[in-house]
Design a protein around this motif. Structure first.
Motif, PDB file in Angstrom:
ATOM      1  N   THR A  64       0.835  -1.206   0.000  1.00  0.00           N
ATOM      2  CA  THR A  64       0.000   0.000   0.000  1.00  0.00           C
ATOM      3  C   THR A  64       0.867   1.252   0.000  1.00  0.00           C
ATOM      4  OG1 THR A  64      -1.803  -1.125   1.154  1.00  0.00           O
ATOM      5  CG2 THR A  64      -1.762   1.276   1.270  1.00  0.00           C
ATOM      6  N   ILE A  65       1.934   1.243   0.781  1.00  0.00           N
ATOM      7  CA  ILE A  65       2.816   2.413   0.843  1.00  0.00           C
ATOM      8  C   ILE A  65       3.584   2.574  -0.461  1.00  0.00           C
ATOM      9  CG2 ILE A  65       4.743   3.491   2.045  1.00  0.00           C
ATOM     10  CD1 ILE A  65       3.947   1.818   4.521  1.00  0.00           C
ATOM     11  N   VAL A  66       4.136   1.473  -0.970  1.00  0.00           N
ATOM     12  CA  VAL A  66       5.023   1.551  -2.127  1.00  0.00           C
ATOM     13  C   VAL A  66       4.253   1.808  -3.418  1.00  0.00           C
ATOM     14  CG1 VAL A  66       6.687   0.279  -3.534  1.00  0.00           C
ATOM     15  CG2 VAL A  66       6.788   0.109  -1.039  1.00  0.00           C
ATOM     16  N   PHE A  67       3.113   1.135  -3.583  1.00  0.00           N
ATOM     17  CA  PHE A  67       2.397   1.208  -4.853  1.00  0.00           C
ATOM     18  C   PHE A  67       1.046   1.922  -4.777  1.00  0.00           C
ATOM     19  CE2 PHE A  67       5.014  -2.697  -5.225  1.00  0.00           C
ATOM     20  CZ  PHE A  67       5.795  -2.306  -6.300  1.00  0.00           C
ATOM     21  N   GLY A  68       0.545   2.132  -3.574  1.00  0.00           N
ATOM     22  CA  GLY A  68      -0.781   2.704  -3.432  1.00  0.00           C
ATOM     23  C   GLY A  68      -0.788   4.214  -3.386  1.00  0.00           C
ATOM     24  N   HIS A  69      -1.970   4.760  -3.142  1.00  0.00           N
ATOM     25  CA  HIS A  69      -2.123   6.202  -3.036  1.00  0.00           C
ATOM     26  C   HIS A  69      -1.697   6.676  -1.650  1.00  0.00           C
ATOM     27  CE1 HIS A  69      -4.063   6.358  -6.897  1.00  0.00           C
ATOM     28  NE2 HIS A  69      -5.006   5.517  -6.525  1.00  0.00           N
ATOM     29  N   ARG A  70      -1.239   7.900  -1.588  1.00  0.00           N
ATOM     30  CA  ARG A  70      -0.735   8.461  -0.341  1.00  0.00           C
ATOM     31  C   ARG A  70      -1.812   8.418   0.759  1.00  0.00           C
ATOM     32  NH1 ARG A  70       3.449  12.675   0.608  1.00  0.00           N
ATOM     33  NH2 ARG A  70       3.838  12.487  -1.623  1.00  0.00           N
ATOM     34  N   GLU A  71      -3.050   8.738   0.393  1.00  0.00           N
ATOM     35  CA  GLU A  71      -4.130   8.754   1.373  1.00  0.00           C
ATOM     36  C   GLU A  71      -4.333   7.369   1.985  1.00  0.00           C
ATOM     37  OE1 GLU A  71      -8.886   9.204   0.990  1.00  0.00           O
ATOM     38  OE2 GLU A  71      -7.728  10.926   0.269  1.00  0.00           O
ATOM     39  N   ASP A  72      -4.293   6.335   1.159  1.00  0.00           N
ATOM     40  CA  ASP A  72      -4.438   4.967   1.662  1.00  0.00           C
ATOM     41  C   ASP A  72      -3.257   4.582   2.542  1.00  0.00           C
ATOM     42  OD1 ASP A  72      -6.830   4.678   0.261  1.00  0.00           O
ATOM     43  OD2 ASP A  72      -5.804   3.899  -1.522  1.00  0.00           O
ATOM     44  N   ALA A  73      -2.053   4.971   2.131  1.00  0.00           N
ATOM     45  CA  ALA A  73      -0.861   4.664   2.916  1.00  0.00           C
ATOM     46  C   ALA A  73      -0.926   5.341   4.282  1.00  0.00           C
ATOM     47  CB  ALA A  73       0.389   5.097   2.168  1.00  0.00           C
TER      48      ALA A  73
END
Length: 267
Positions: A64-73
């Motif tokens: 989630t942090i590496v490939f996801g959106h900042r808000e989700d991270a």
């Protein structure tokens, strides 16, 4: 929505490779070798009974942090920090140099750094062994990216080594010092991961190969503490398999098999 990393980030280049998942069991075994971390992150949770969900949860958060959106991270890591703030306790019995009654906290920067360091080193070790060697500058780029993860989990810049070489020296000092000590419980966890993985019988040969890689990638001292056998012949087989994978198998593998679907959706 934007992300913490772009597709050109070294951390994405590394973690899009499926084979990097081989670093997970190694990192878990190294983490469990820290008696206080073991009490805080394993013995106080369900991870001791079934360590694989812990690996899956960790991988999901990192993806989630590496490939996801900042808000989700941000949302995901905020939940992790909240859980860590509630995890407190004391060692119930002596463990290595730590006496019974030693307090622990899951958000202790020293423990968090060890967890982070084992994840980063294990992933990059697998990438360089099985995919492609990196330059010193690329390793620094990777650790710079990883420090973003550290801050999201509650570490400050001062809590983490500045460069990859500094991280390497930190890990080497931990391995050479008296902090790490594999307890009987941790050894049982290691055997459960390496020798008794919960997989269907048909998948057993593939898992045996993965477990062979895990044992080979462990630092020799920890491997001995876990009671995992190794010898020069196995070392040569391990090296030869890694060379074949890096030079022949991975370059010929189609992207749909080699790379994670999550990386294809990032951006």
């Amino acid at each position: 929505m934007d992300s913490y990393f772009t597709d050109t980030a070294t951390i994405r280049r590394v973690h899009r490779e499926h084979v990097v998942g081989l670093g997970g069991p190694r990192a878990l075994l190294m983490q469990a070798a820290h008696p206080v971390a073991f009490a805080g992150f394993f013995a106080s949770t369900q991870a001791l009974e079934d360590p694989y969900p812990r690996l899956e949860r960790t991988a999901a958060v990192l993806n989630t942090i590496v490939f996801g959106h900042r808000e989700d991270a941000d949302r995901t890591t905020a939940r992790v920090r909240t859980v860590h703030r509630r995890m407190r306790g004391r060692l119930l019995e002596p463990a290595g140099r730590f006496p019974a009654g030693t307090p622990w906290a899951a958000d202790d920067p020293d423990l968090l750094l060890w967890i982070l360091a084992t994840l980063a080193q294990s992933s990059l070790l697998v990438f360089e062994r099985y995919v492609s060697p990196l330059t010193p500058g690329e390793r620094d780029d990777y650790w710079r990216d990883y420090r973003v993860l550290g801050r999201l989990f509650g570490l400050s810049g001062q809590d983490m080594p500045s460069h990859w070489q500094d991280l390497t020296e930190y890990i080497e000092a931990m391995l050479a010092g008296d902090t790490l000590w594999v307890s009987a419980q941790a050894r049982e966890l290691g055997l459960q991961i390496v020798l008794r993985p919960p997989v269907p019988l048909a998948a057993r040969p593939l898992l045996e190969l993965a477990n062979f890689a895990t044992v080979g990638l462990l630092p020799a001292g920890l491997r001995r503490q876990y009671g995992l056998g190794w010898d020069p012949v196995r070392g040569l087989v391990h090296w030869g398999g890694a060379q074949y994978t890096r030079r022949i198998l991975v370059p010929l593998m189609p992207g749909r098999l080699r790379w994670s679907r999550r990386s294809a959706l990032a951006g």
